[in-house]
Design a protein around this motif. Sequence first.
Motif: not given
Length: 69
Positions: A16, A10-14, A7
């Motif tokens: 966040a 995922r958030q780093r790539i997005a 998670e």
Amino acid sequence: EALSPPEFERQRIAGAFAFWWQAHGLSYGLRCDIDDDLRDGRTVAINVSRAMVRSLRQRYRHIVVVQIT
């Protein structure tokens, strides 16, 4: 806020996190809303690795280091 490794990634790539790093086999991040707080003149206190201070100073101008023992 604790996130599972998948998670966090995922958030780093997005996008966040305004700033992120890894230490001791763990991932750490400062959410993007820190930029809004600083832009609005708020004081933000964060707990980071000493190794990250130089990088944070490159991104943020007004850094004050406080060591609590």
